[in-house]
Structure formats: C-alpha cells, structure tokens
Design a protein around this motif. Structure first.
Motif, PDB file in Angstrom:
ATOM      1  N   THR A 145       0.842  -1.200   0.000  1.00  0.00           N
ATOM      2  CA  THR A 145       0.000   0.000   0.000  1.00  0.00           C
ATOM      3  C   THR A 145       0.875   1.247   0.000  1.00  0.00           C
ATOM      4  OG1 THR A 145      -0.121   0.080   2.421  1.00  0.00           O
ATOM      5  CG2 THR A 145      -1.834  -1.183   1.281  1.00  0.00           C
ATOM      6  N   GLN A 165      -9.242  -3.007  -6.192  1.00  0.00           N
ATOM      7  CA  GLN A 165     -10.491  -2.519  -5.618  1.00  0.00           C
ATOM      8  C   GLN A 165     -10.319  -1.079  -5.166  1.00  0.00           C
ATOM      9  OE1 GLN A 165     -12.031  -5.119  -2.562  1.00  0.00           O
ATOM     10  NE2 GLN A 165     -11.695  -6.955  -3.777  1.00  0.00           N
ATOM     11  N   GLN A 173     -11.419   2.494  -3.064  1.00  0.00           N
ATOM     12  CA  GLN A 173     -11.734   2.825  -1.675  1.00  0.00           C
ATOM     13  C   GLN A 173     -10.937   1.974  -0.686  1.00  0.00           C
ATOM     14  OE1 GLN A 173     -13.780   5.498  -1.079  1.00  0.00           O
ATOM     15  NE2 GLN A 173     -13.832   5.702  -3.297  1.00  0.00           N
ATOM     16  N   SER A 174      -9.650   1.865  -0.916  1.00  0.00           N
ATOM     17  CA  SER A 174      -8.791   1.105  -0.023  1.00  0.00           C
ATOM     18  C   SER A 174      -7.484   1.859   0.175  1.00  0.00           C
ATOM     19  CB  SER A 174      -8.520  -0.291  -0.591  1.00  0.00           C
ATOM     20  OG  SER A 174      -7.573  -0.218  -1.640  1.00  0.00           O
ATOM     21  N   ARG A 196      -4.728   0.879  -0.935  1.00  0.00           N
ATOM     22  CA  ARG A 196      -3.798   0.612  -2.031  1.00  0.00           C
ATOM     23  C   ARG A 196      -3.217   1.911  -2.584  1.00  0.00           C
ATOM     24  NH1 ARG A 196      -7.830  -3.056  -2.316  1.00  0.00           N
ATOM     25  NH2 ARG A 196      -7.359  -5.249  -2.755  1.00  0.00           N
ATOM     26  N   HIS A 248      -6.817  -8.148   4.972  1.00  0.00           N
ATOM     27  CA  HIS A 248      -7.960  -7.293   5.331  1.00  0.00           C
ATOM     28  C   HIS A 248      -7.513  -5.905   5.809  1.00  0.00           C
ATOM     29  CE1 HIS A 248      -6.628  -9.320   8.983  1.00  0.00           C
ATOM     30  NE2 HIS A 248      -7.131  -8.315   9.660  1.00  0.00           N
ATOM     31  N   VAL A 284      -5.943  -3.849   4.274  1.00  0.00           N
ATOM     32  CA  VAL A 284      -5.997  -2.909   3.162  1.00  0.00           C
ATOM     33  C   VAL A 284      -7.312  -2.128   3.143  1.00  0.00           C
ATOM     34  CG1 VAL A 284      -7.065  -4.362   1.382  1.00  0.00           C
ATOM     35  CG2 VAL A 284      -5.308  -2.687   0.738  1.00  0.00           C
ATOM     36  N   LYS A 285      -8.324  -2.655   3.835  1.00  0.00           N
ATOM     37  CA  LYS A 285      -9.632  -2.006   3.852  1.00  0.00           C
ATOM     38  C   LYS A 285      -9.616  -0.797   4.788  1.00  0.00           C
ATOM     39  CE  LYS A 285     -12.046  -6.399   3.080  1.00  0.00           C
ATOM     40  NZ  LYS A 285     -13.018  -7.376   3.640  1.00  0.00           N
ATOM     41  N   ARG A 286     -10.200   0.273   4.350  1.00  0.00           N
ATOM     42  CA  ARG A 286     -10.204   1.493   5.153  1.00  0.00           C
ATOM     43  C   ARG A 286     -11.071   1.352   6.401  1.00  0.00           C
ATOM     44  NH1 ARG A 286     -11.480   5.794   0.573  1.00  0.00           N
ATOM     45  NH2 ARG A 286     -12.331   6.898   2.369  1.00  0.00           N
ATOM     46  N   SER A 323     -11.187  -1.445   8.200  1.00  0.00           N
ATOM     47  CA  SER A 323     -10.638  -2.508   9.044  1.00  0.00           C
ATOM     48  C   SER A 323     -10.400  -1.960  10.448  1.00  0.00           C
ATOM     49  CB  SER A 323      -9.309  -3.011   8.455  1.00  0.00           C
ATOM     50  OG  SER A 323      -8.805  -4.067   9.228  1.00  0.00           O
TER      51      SER A 323
END
Length: 206
Positions: free
Chosen positions: A8, A34, A36-37, A39, A153, A155-157, A159
């Motif tokens: 990221t 994907q 909205q992360s 990344r 997981h 990577v998800k905002r 999380s």
C-alpha cells in the motif's frame, strides 16, 4: 510463518506491525484492484487533524483490472502536492530532515503503475527502518491461503484495529493522539525507535 499483506501507499502502522512481527512477508500482487482502499491512500497528521493523501489512478469499475495493471494518473501533479503536505505536517518533527531525503525518489521519479510504486515505497521505508525481513510475491490469488497468515484485510479502510500506545505527535496538543496513521508519522516522530515501538505493541485486529 509468512504474513500475507497488500503493498500500500506509505502503509499504516498496523501494516508495519504485521511486517515487523513476522519471519518474512508475502505481498499479494495477484488480485483484482479494488477502489476505496489503502492501495492508493495514506493518512497523515496535519495541522487540522487526520489528512488523507490519495494517489490518482486510471481505473474503471466496469472492467475488472488486476492490481498490477492499474496505472497512476500522472496528468495530475500529485507527487508535488503530497510532498508539500508532508513538509507542512512534519517539518517540525524530530526526524523529518533525517529521513526525507531517502524518500525523495518517490516524489521525483516517474512511476506508471500503482503496484510498482507501492513496492518501491516499501523498499525505501524498509531501508529507513533498517528492517531485515525478507519478502516475496504471490503468483496466484488464493481466497484462503494455506502457507501464509492472512493480513490482507488491513488494506480495507474500515478494518478495525485497536488503538496503539501513544507516542508524541507534532499536533498532539491540538488534537490529541491519533492512532494507526501512516508509518511516516511514527518514523518522523520516533526515528530509530520506530521498530522497537512496533515490536512492543500487542495488537488485536478485527
């Protein structure tokens, strides 16, 4: 055991906690991109509180693209804008001047793909933190990996990560401690103590 994680943009502290507390890491590079992360996004501590920096990418949700195929939208002067934001946020931090020159290739060189840029970002941060951990890349995407502990997981905002132990931040007196920002926040404020700080954390990740 290897920890499986996404590359990221200036990874947050939870990412580097997973990196430091592992024998080696495996970067997930075989998935679909994907939006909205983290990344292409990082969060720093600005004068007005949490500030998000986003690398613009050329991506359409209609046609699935592999992470490695997503290009950076370099028609925008995002590198200069992000550098100015970092200077504004951290120029008064104890170790900003010590590390910023090592990170300048990320702001001065041209990168076509977000994955390549993020991997270079990790390499430079790893050098700054003087990490000895080895890394490899996935060759296929596995929903349930057999050989690696799965931290993808993160990577998800959204999380959820429990709060880290406080350390002194530039604007603590204005807004209090903000947990799990970009590793840059820890690096610029704690310097050589950053790795030890990460190893001291006992983290529960939901």
């Amino acid at each position: 055991m290897n920890n499986l994680i996404y590359p990221t943009y200036f990874p947050n502290i939870a990412h580097f906690w997973a990196i430091v507390n592992s024998d080696s890491i495996c970067f997930e590079v075989s998935d679909n991109y994907q939006k909205q992360s983290f990344r292409n996004r990082t969060e720093i501590y600005g004068a007005n509180g949490k500030l998000a920096l986003t690398v613009p990418v050329s991506y359409s949700q209609k046609n699935r693209q592999l992470y490695k195929d997503v290009k950076i939208a370099n028609d925008e002067s995002w590198q200069l804008q992000h550098l100015k934001s970092l200077q504004s946020a951290y120029s008064m931090s104890p170790f900003f001047e010590f590390y910023i020159d090592d990170l300048m290739p990320l702001f001065e060189n041209h990168y076509d793909y977000i994955l390549d840029f993020n991997l270079k970002c990790y390499d430079l941060l790893s050098d700054s933190l003087q990490l000895n951990s080895t890394s490899k890349h996935t060759s296929i995407f596995e929903i349930k990996p057999l050989e690696n502990k799965d931290f993808r997981h993160l990577v998800k905002r959204n999380s959820k990560v429990q709060s880290f132990q406080p350390y002194t931040q530039v604007f603590t007196e204005k807004h209090g401690f903000i947990s799990n920002l970009s590793i840059l926040d820890l690096l610029f404020n704690e310097g050589p103590n950053a790795e030890l700080y990460l190893k001291r954390q006992e983290l529960e990740i939901i």
